[in-house]
Design a protein around this motif. Structure first.
Motif, PDB file in Angstrom:
ATOM      1  N   ASP A  18      -0.398  -7.177   9.980  1.00  0.00           N
ATOM      2  CA  ASP A  18      -1.726  -7.487  10.118  1.00  0.00           C
ATOM      3  C   ASP A  18      -2.677  -7.000   9.181  1.00  0.00           C
ATOM      4  O   ASP A  18      -3.693  -7.526   8.928  1.00  0.00           O
ATOM      5  N   TYR A  19      -2.391  -5.994   8.441  1.00  0.00           N
ATOM      6  CA  TYR A  19      -3.520  -5.508   7.377  1.00  0.00           C
ATOM      7  C   TYR A  19      -2.455  -4.651   6.285  1.00  0.00           C
ATOM      8  O   TYR A  19      -2.207  -3.731   6.111  1.00  0.00           O
ATOM      9  N   GLY A  20      -1.685  -5.757   5.410  1.00  0.00           N
ATOM     10  CA  GLY A  20      -0.969  -5.212   4.443  1.00  0.00           C
ATOM     11  C   GLY A  20       0.393  -5.387   4.732  1.00  0.00           C
ATOM     12  O   GLY A  20       0.924  -5.877   5.607  1.00  0.00           O
ATOM     13  N   ASP A  21       1.319  -4.842   3.691  1.00  0.00           N
ATOM     14  CA  ASP A  21       2.745  -4.934   3.618  1.00  0.00           C
ATOM     15  C   ASP A  21       3.277  -4.207   4.756  1.00  0.00           C
ATOM     16  O   ASP A  21       3.082  -2.845   4.577  1.00  0.00           O
ATOM     17  N   TYR A  22       4.359  -4.626   5.654  1.00  0.00           N
ATOM     18  CA  TYR A  22       5.014  -3.632   6.598  1.00  0.00           C
ATOM     19  C   TYR A  22       5.850  -3.093   5.587  1.00  0.00           C
ATOM     20  O   TYR A  22       6.591  -3.868   4.749  1.00  0.00           O
ATOM     21  N   ASP A  23       6.168  -1.860   5.831  1.00  0.00           N
ATOM     22  CA  ASP A  23       7.201  -0.928   5.057  1.00  0.00           C
ATOM     23  C   ASP A  23       8.427  -0.608   5.321  1.00  0.00           C
ATOM     24  O   ASP A  23       8.220   0.076   6.595  1.00  0.00           O
ATOM     25  N   ASP A  36      10.103 -10.132  -6.216  1.00  0.00           N
ATOM     26  CA  ASP A  36       8.771  -9.524  -6.599  1.00  0.00           C
ATOM     27  C   ASP A  36       7.688 -10.006  -6.093  1.00  0.00           C
ATOM     28  O   ASP A  36       7.444 -11.084  -5.755  1.00  0.00           O
ATOM     29  N   LYS A  37       6.753  -9.144  -5.162  1.00  0.00           N
ATOM     30  CA  LYS A  37       5.566  -9.583  -4.477  1.00  0.00           C
ATOM     31  C   LYS A  37       4.301  -9.226  -5.054  1.00  0.00           C
ATOM     32  O   LYS A  37       3.295  -9.136  -4.517  1.00  0.00           O
ATOM     33  N   SER A  38       4.291  -8.892  -6.319  1.00  0.00           N
ATOM     34  CA  SER A  38       3.232  -8.745  -7.173  1.00  0.00           C
ATOM     35  C   SER A  38       2.169  -9.899  -6.896  1.00  0.00           C
ATOM     36  O   SER A  38       0.916  -9.590  -6.884  1.00  0.00           O
ATOM     37  N   SER A  39       2.668 -11.021  -6.860  1.00  0.00           N
ATOM     38  CA  SER A  39       1.654 -12.301  -6.725  1.00  0.00           C
ATOM     39  C   SER A  39       0.775 -12.340  -5.497  1.00  0.00           C
ATOM     40  O   SER A  39      -0.075 -12.929  -5.241  1.00  0.00           O
ATOM     41  N   VAL A  40       1.602 -11.969  -4.341  1.00  0.00           N
ATOM     42  CA  VAL A  40       0.864 -11.674  -3.001  1.00  0.00           C
ATOM     43  C   VAL A  40      -0.201 -10.830  -3.298  1.00  0.00           C
ATOM     44  O   VAL A  40      -1.338 -11.121  -2.605  1.00  0.00           O
ATOM     45  N   ARG A  41       0.146  -9.605  -3.780  1.00  0.00           N
ATOM     46  CA  ARG A  41      -1.169  -8.694  -3.990  1.00  0.00           C
ATOM     47  C   ARG A  41      -2.226  -9.261  -4.882  1.00  0.00           C
ATOM     48  O   ARG A  41      -3.576  -9.002  -4.434  1.00  0.00           O
ATOM     49  N   ASP A 105      -9.897  -2.301   0.614  1.00  0.00           N
ATOM     50  CA  ASP A 105      -8.167  -2.131   0.701  1.00  0.00           C
ATOM     51  C   ASP A 105      -7.740  -3.154  -0.509  1.00  0.00           C
ATOM     52  O   ASP A 105      -6.806  -2.788  -1.150  1.00  0.00           O
ATOM     53  N   ALA A 106      -7.915  -4.423   0.001  1.00  0.00           N
ATOM     54  CA  ALA A 106      -7.203  -5.724  -0.866  1.00  0.00           C
ATOM     55  C   ALA A 106      -7.657  -5.545  -2.133  1.00  0.00           C
ATOM     56  O   ALA A 106      -6.952  -5.820  -3.247  1.00  0.00           O
ATOM     57  N   ASN A 107      -9.023  -4.970  -2.496  1.00  0.00           N
ATOM     58  CA  ASN A 107      -9.718  -5.254  -3.736  1.00  0.00           C
ATOM     59  C   ASN A 107      -9.211  -3.765  -4.803  1.00  0.00           C
ATOM     60  O   ASN A 107      -8.746  -4.318  -5.798  1.00  0.00           O
ATOM     61  N   ASP A 295       4.135 -15.044   2.995  1.00  0.00           N
ATOM     62  CA  ASP A 295       3.233 -13.894   3.307  1.00  0.00           C
ATOM     63  C   ASP A 295       1.674 -14.347   2.829  1.00  0.00           C
ATOM     64  O   ASP A 295       0.673 -14.019   3.447  1.00  0.00           O
ATOM     65  N   ILE A 296       1.422 -15.402   1.652  1.00  0.00           N
ATOM     66  CA  ILE A 296       0.281 -16.074   1.401  1.00  0.00           C
ATOM     67  C   ILE A 296      -0.292 -16.663   2.750  1.00  0.00           C
ATOM     68  O   ILE A 296      -1.404 -16.676   2.975  1.00  0.00           O
ATOM     69  N   ALA A 297       0.633 -17.384   3.170  1.00  0.00           N
ATOM     70  CA  ALA A 297       0.154 -18.402   4.572  1.00  0.00           C
ATOM     71  C   ALA A 297      -0.284 -17.364   5.605  1.00  0.00           C
ATOM     72  O   ALA A 297      -1.318 -17.683   6.304  1.00  0.00           O
ATOM     73  N   THR A 298       0.394 -16.277   5.717  1.00  0.00           N
ATOM     74  CA  THR A 298       0.137 -15.167   6.796  1.00  0.00           C
ATOM     75  C   THR A 298      -1.433 -14.766   6.473  1.00  0.00           C
ATOM     76  O   THR A 298      -2.185 -14.608   7.623  1.00  0.00           O
ATOM     77  N   GLN A 299      -1.842 -14.352   5.113  1.00  0.00           N
ATOM     78  CA  GLN A 299      -3.083 -14.331   4.945  1.00  0.00           C
ATOM     79  C   GLN A 299      -4.010 -14.927   5.306  1.00  0.00           C
ATOM     80  O   GLN A 299      -5.029 -14.686   5.812  1.00  0.00           O
TER      81      GLN A 299
END
Length: 364
Positions: A18-23, A36-41, A105-107, A295-299
């Motif tokens: 819902d709001y960020g990566d589940y961990d 590598d998920k840096s591109s998603v961030r 948070d995203a920025n 992940d991008i589609a979810t955002q």
């Protein structure tokens, strides 16, 4: 507090939630590869802040106008629909109030502390559920007003009292459904010392807990409202088609607009949540590129779902005859500088008949 790196073990972390990566910090999963998920961030950093601020500004204006009209112009809540719409505007407004936190948070990461993380996460979920459940109640109320018109008129006062009890029950139920946010929302820091507010589930119950939380959101936040709306509006359409009323086509357009906007804004995101819950049950997506695209589609779909809080005042209030008339009076008063005089005339004007048209009942 767990530390998060830019690389993830695919079986334990494939969604953005819902709001960020589940961990998950579990070390029992087999190490079958890192992603590598840096591109998603990076995408989230440039995509979410501007859009969230835009949704916040537009939605806040619309819902504040609704609340202001109820408090200062109408003075009291006279019908079940009034009660539900007032609470819907309040829920949407509080929900929108969490978006600046997620934009920040995203920025630049989460800088507000753990207590604020839990509070904002819980407030977000409380008002998300209450908004969806109130939309359900509005559809039921319109079903009663049109399909069961005689009974509705006979029990008008009791219906108003029951609507207030229903709203109290909705807020309490939404609070219970937000308990996972109080329990699992955490501030976590990655290898670059960047903090974020996310859901961090306990190691030994990671998949089971995540499935439960997602199932509650999908069932109570989409499936239940959609099924109730579908049934109520289907019966209403059948009733209107049999009625001899020249305004029934306007009422049908209102119904189709309400259902279409709900489905188009909520279905894509909830479909992705179903995929995410399936992933937690049985890992099927193991390709890193597919995971990043998911992940991008979810955002993107999540932000589309958020726009519903901007559209609610338009769909449920401003296209209504009485609300539109009230709003036009206010705008004319502001333009002419005669606000007090016009509003006093409005308050002294004769009351409208108790029998309303189909269009008014559907879009008050």
């Amino acid at each position: 507090m767990s530390r998060e790196v830019d690389y993830y073990i695919l079986p334990t972390d494939t969604g953005s939630g819902d709001y960020g990566d589940y961990d998950s910090t579990s070390t029992t999963e087999p190490d079958i590869g890192f992603c590598d998920k840096s591109s998603v961030r990076t995408f989230r950093k440039y995509y979410e802040p501007l859009l969230y601020w835009l949704i916040f500004c537009v939605g806040a204006v619309g819902n504040l106008v609704v609340i202001w009209i109820y408090v200062n112009v109408r003075n009291r809540l006279k019908t079940m629909t009034d009660v539900y719409l007032f609470n819907l505007a309040l829920a949407d407004l509080l929900f929108l109030g969490t978006l600046p936190f997620w934009a920040t948070d995203a920025n630049s990461g989460w800088t507000f502390g753990l207590a604020t993380c839990k509070m904002v996460s819980a407030v977000y979920k409380i008002n998300f559920f209450s908004s969806m459940l109130l939309l359900t109640c509005i559809s039921v109320d319109r079903y009663i007003a049109i399909v069961q018109a005689t009974k509705a008129q006979n029990f008008k006062n009791k219906r108003l009292f029951y609507s207030k009890l229903v709203c109290v029950a909705i807020w309490l139920l939404s609070g219970l459904l937000s308990l996972p946010e109080f329990l699992f929302a955490q501030v976590k820091t990655d290898a670059r010392d960047r903090s974020s507010c996310s859901m961090v589930y306990w190691n030994n119950d990671y998949n089971r807990t995540k499935i439960l939380v997602l199932s509650l959101q999908i069932s109570m936040g989409f499936c239940l409202p959609f099924l109730v709306m579908l049934y109520c509006y289907t019966v209403i359409i059948h009733t209107l088609l049999q009625a001899r009323n020249f305004e029934k086509h306007k009422a049908l357009r209102v119904i189709f607009a309400v259902v279409a906007v709900f489905v188009l804004s909520q279905l894509p995101y909830n479909s992705l949540l179903v995929v995410e819950a399936t992933q937690a049950t049985n890992i099927t997506i193991t390709d890193c590129k597919v995971v990043r695209h998911f992940d991008i589609a979810t955002q993107v779909m999540k932000s589309l779902a958020y726009t519903h809080s901007c559209l609610n005042p338009v769909l449920y209030v401003f296209i209504g005859v009485r609300f539109r008339r009230d709003l036009l009076r206010i705008l004319r008063a502001c333009a002419c500088g005669l606000g007090q005089g016009i509003l006093s005339k409005q308050n002294s004007a004769p009351k409208r008949p108790s029998v309303m048209s189909d269009t008014e009942i559907l879009s008050l």
